[in-house]
Design an enzyme around this catalytic site. Structure first.
Site, mmCIF file in Angstrom:
data_model
loop_
_atom_site.group_PDB
_atom_site.id
_atom_site.type_symbol
_atom_site.label_atom_id
_atom_site.label_comp_id
_atom_site.label_asym_id
_atom_site.label_seq_id
_atom_site.Cartn_x
_atom_site.Cartn_y
_atom_site.Cartn_z
ATOM 1 C CG ASN A 27 -0.386 -0.109 2.511
ATOM 2 O OD1 ASN A 27 0.800 -0.393 2.623
ATOM 3 N ND2 ASN A 27 -1.168 0.110 3.548
ATOM 4 C CG ASP B 150 10.594 -18.939 5.317
ATOM 5 O OD1 ASP B 150 10.086 -17.912 5.816
ATOM 6 O OD2 ASP B 150 10.100 -20.084 5.440
ATOM 7 N N GLY C 18 3.599 -5.146 7.174
ATOM 8 C CA GLY C 18 2.715 -6.025 6.413
ATOM 9 C C GLY C 18 1.725 -6.699 7.327
ATOM 10 C CB THR D 226 3.981 -12.432 6.619
ATOM 11 O OG1 THR D 226 2.854 -12.551 5.782
ATOM 12 C CG2 THR D 226 5.133 -13.204 6.054
ATOM 13 N N GLY D 227 4.554 -11.228 9.478
ATOM 14 C CA GLY D 227 5.567 -10.675 10.380
ATOM 15 C C GLY D 227 5.727 -11.505 11.641
ATOM 16 C CD GLU E 92 1.937 -1.011 10.665
ATOM 17 O OE1 GLU E 92 1.045 -1.880 10.821
ATOM 18 O OE2 GLU E 92 1.992 -0.248 9.696
ATOM 19 N NE ARG F 163 -4.387 5.810 5.426
ATOM 20 C CZ ARG F 163 -5.094 6.319 6.453
ATOM 21 N NH1 ARG F 163 -6.414 6.191 6.506
ATOM 22 N NH2 ARG F 163 -4.479 6.950 7.424
ATOM 23 C CB CYS F 164 -1.586 -0.284 8.956
ATOM 24 S SG CYS F 164 -0.535 -1.109 7.811
ATOM 25 C CB THR F 165 -3.318 4.247 10.222
ATOM 26 O OG1 THR F 165 -3.063 4.620 8.876
ATOM 27 C CG2 THR F 165 -2.014 4.021 10.949
HETATM 28 O O1 G3H Z 1 -0.652 1.082 6.079
HETATM 29 C C1 G3H Z 1 0.114 1.406 6.957
HETATM 30 C C2 G3H Z 1 0.685 2.749 6.968
HETATM 31 O O2 G3H Z 1 1.714 2.824 7.922
HETATM 32 C C3 G3H Z 1 -0.363 3.807 7.201
HETATM 33 O O3 G3H Z 1 0.165 5.052 6.915
HETATM 34 O O4 G3H Z 1 -1.428 6.496 8.164
HETATM 35 O O5 G3H Z 1 0.087 7.451 6.445
HETATM 36 O O6 G3H Z 1 -1.824 5.998 5.767
HETATM 37 P P1 G3H Z 1 -0.807 6.315 6.816
#
Ligand code: G3H
Length: 456
Positions: free
Chosen positions: A129, A190, A205, A208-209, A224, A257-259
């Site tokens: 992403n 791996d 990611g 998997t981490g 993360e 997005r992770c966030t």
């Molecule tokens: O997807 C994970 C990212 O660290 C999120 O970053 O908050 O700038 O979209 P962002």
């Protein structure tokens, strides 16, 4: 639309060659003055920004990032690299002097000089992403600290990442110092992460981490691994602000997005009003191809779209209210708000990474905090209220690496600390923390024949 670009997949033999070159290049780089490392990083940042258009075009084609966001990602990355150069000069130019007589039983006859030294070869694995920005957030700190870097770009986004690395080469970084290893994580993952030549792994990611962290051995890890960011809304909140942030937080880059806001926990008394306001905004989002700068674009793979659909259908069977009709064409999924979601639905806990957002109505703040803390994840969260005292208490109670008060979760600005609790990760990122994480402390102790007290 086929979002996959094919890159050559490296063999294990090629990986070995890259690792050997990185080891040799790092030795010389560690002897390069800090100001010179910073100068090269500033140069790379400028070249990266000059190349923003072609790199952004790759992001549009490879990962369906909306055109404007793609340009912002590259510009933000240039800024990140410049800031890293400056921060590195500040924090790596300082060490510590400790004297021995502060510890019981000692005289002042020992001086300890400690400073931060590089780790060696850093392996950076960014996600699809942000193939450019989350790569440079690892590359910049590694290089300023005197490390070499091997980048394993995501399969989707590899071409943009290769173009970005080329900018560092154009800036004049020595041969072998930054290399790219392309290929499928399932094939060389791996081999890379367990490679004896790797001295540090920075991974962003999915889960998997967790597997990587179990296999990696004695090397520092920065991970993360996603989140289920909760948005807690109290009755006294500014409801227009809430609606705007739910839409921005939940649906920008189609929720990938992770966030992203991944669950709304809202007090029943204001739920109807907020749901109505959010629905009005969702109706205005443009859905379509990234080239048209649509707000909602296809998700990255068919399997992602299938996974999202699985969560949506499970919620439907269990009685969630769909605020919009569920619509999908290939990988393109229309934005969907699911109201009256309950804890027995998968979408209450799992991370869709798509433009679908569950709303859980709560009757007390404690209920909201309980749901947030029952998650395996703990990346970010947010709370909306006009009462700052309540906001601080809720923030303290939420088991999340960061809590935003009156705004949607976000990693940036990029010098802020960024960390996940629980399954969301290990270590803290953000420019300063990443530089520190990619160094170790080295001490030299001067032993005097007799104690010496300044001005004594
Ligand atoms: O997807 C994970 C990212 O660290 C999120 O970053 O908050 O700038 O979209 P962002």
């Amino acid at each position: 639309m086929n979002l996959v670009r094919i890159c050559d997949a490296c063999t294990q033999e090629e990986v070995n060659k890259v690792m050997d070159a990185a080891k040799v290049a790092q030795k010389a780089w560690a002897r390069t003055p800090l100001w010179k490392r910073a100068e090269l990083l500033h140069k790379a940042a400028a070249i990266l920004k000059e190349h923003k258009t072609p790199i952004a075009e790759c992001l549009v084609k490879e990962i369906a990032k909306p055109a404007k966001d793609a340009v912002s990602e590259v510009v933000r990355s240039g800024d990140l690299v410049s800031y890293t150069a400056e921060e590195g000069v500040r924090i790596l130019g300082e060490g510590k002097l400790l004297v021995s007589d502060s510890f019981p039983g000692n005289e002042r006859n020992k001086y300890c000089l400690s400073s931060k030294v590089p780790l060696g070869v850093v392996l950076a694995i960014p996600p699809f992403n942000y193939p450019v920005n989350l790569a440079v957030s690892k590359i910049g700190p590694a290089l300023i600290a005197g490390n070499s870097l091997v980048l394993k770009p995501p399969t989707q986004g590899a071409v943009a990442a290769l173009h970005m690395v080329h900018c560092f080469h154009l800036a004049g970084f020595p041969k072998g110092l930054i290399s790219c290893v392309t290929g499928k994580g399932s094939e060389i993952g791996d081999f890379l992460t367990m490679h004896p030549g790797v001295n540090c792994i920075s991974f962003t990611g999915g889960d998997t981490g967790i597997a990587i962290s179990k296999k990696a051995g004695m090397v520092p890890l920065q991970m993360e691994l996603g989140g289920k960011d909760a948005c807690i809304v109290l009755e006294d909140a500014d409801l227009d602000l809430v609606a705007a942030n739910i839409v921005k937080g939940g649906f920008s880059y189609s929720g990938q997005r992770c966030t992203a806001v991944k669950v709304v926990l809202i007090m029943e008394a204001v739920a109807d009003t907020v749901v109505e306001k959010v629905n009005a905004k969702l109706a205005k989002l443009k859905v379509g191809p990234p080239e048209d700068d649509s707000d909602i674009t296809p998700v990255v793979t068919e399997s992602s779209a299938n996974f999202i659909e699985g969560l949506v259908m499970d919620a439907k069977e269990k009685g969630a209210t769909f605020c919009q009709e569920y619509r999908r064409e290939g990988n393109l999924i229309w934005p969907l708000l699911l109201d009256h979601v309950r804890p027995d639905m998968r979408i209450a806990w799992e991370e869709p990474f798509g433009p679908v957002l569950p709303v859980i109505r709560i009757n007390s703040v404690e209920e909201g905090i309980h749901h947030c803390n029952a998650s395996n994840f703990g990346l970010q969260g947010c709370v909306f209220t006009r009462d700052i005292n309540k906001a601080i208490m809720i923030s303290d109670a939420m088991e999340s690496g960061t809590v935003q008060i009156n705004s949607a979760p976000a990693r940036g600005p990029d010098h802020f600390p960024f960390q996940g609790l629980k399954d969301s990760g290990i270590g803290s990122q953000g420019i300063t923390n990443s530089i520190n994480m990619m160094t170790k402390v080295k001490s030299t102790v001067i032993n005097l024949p007799s104690p010496s007290y300044t001005m004594g």
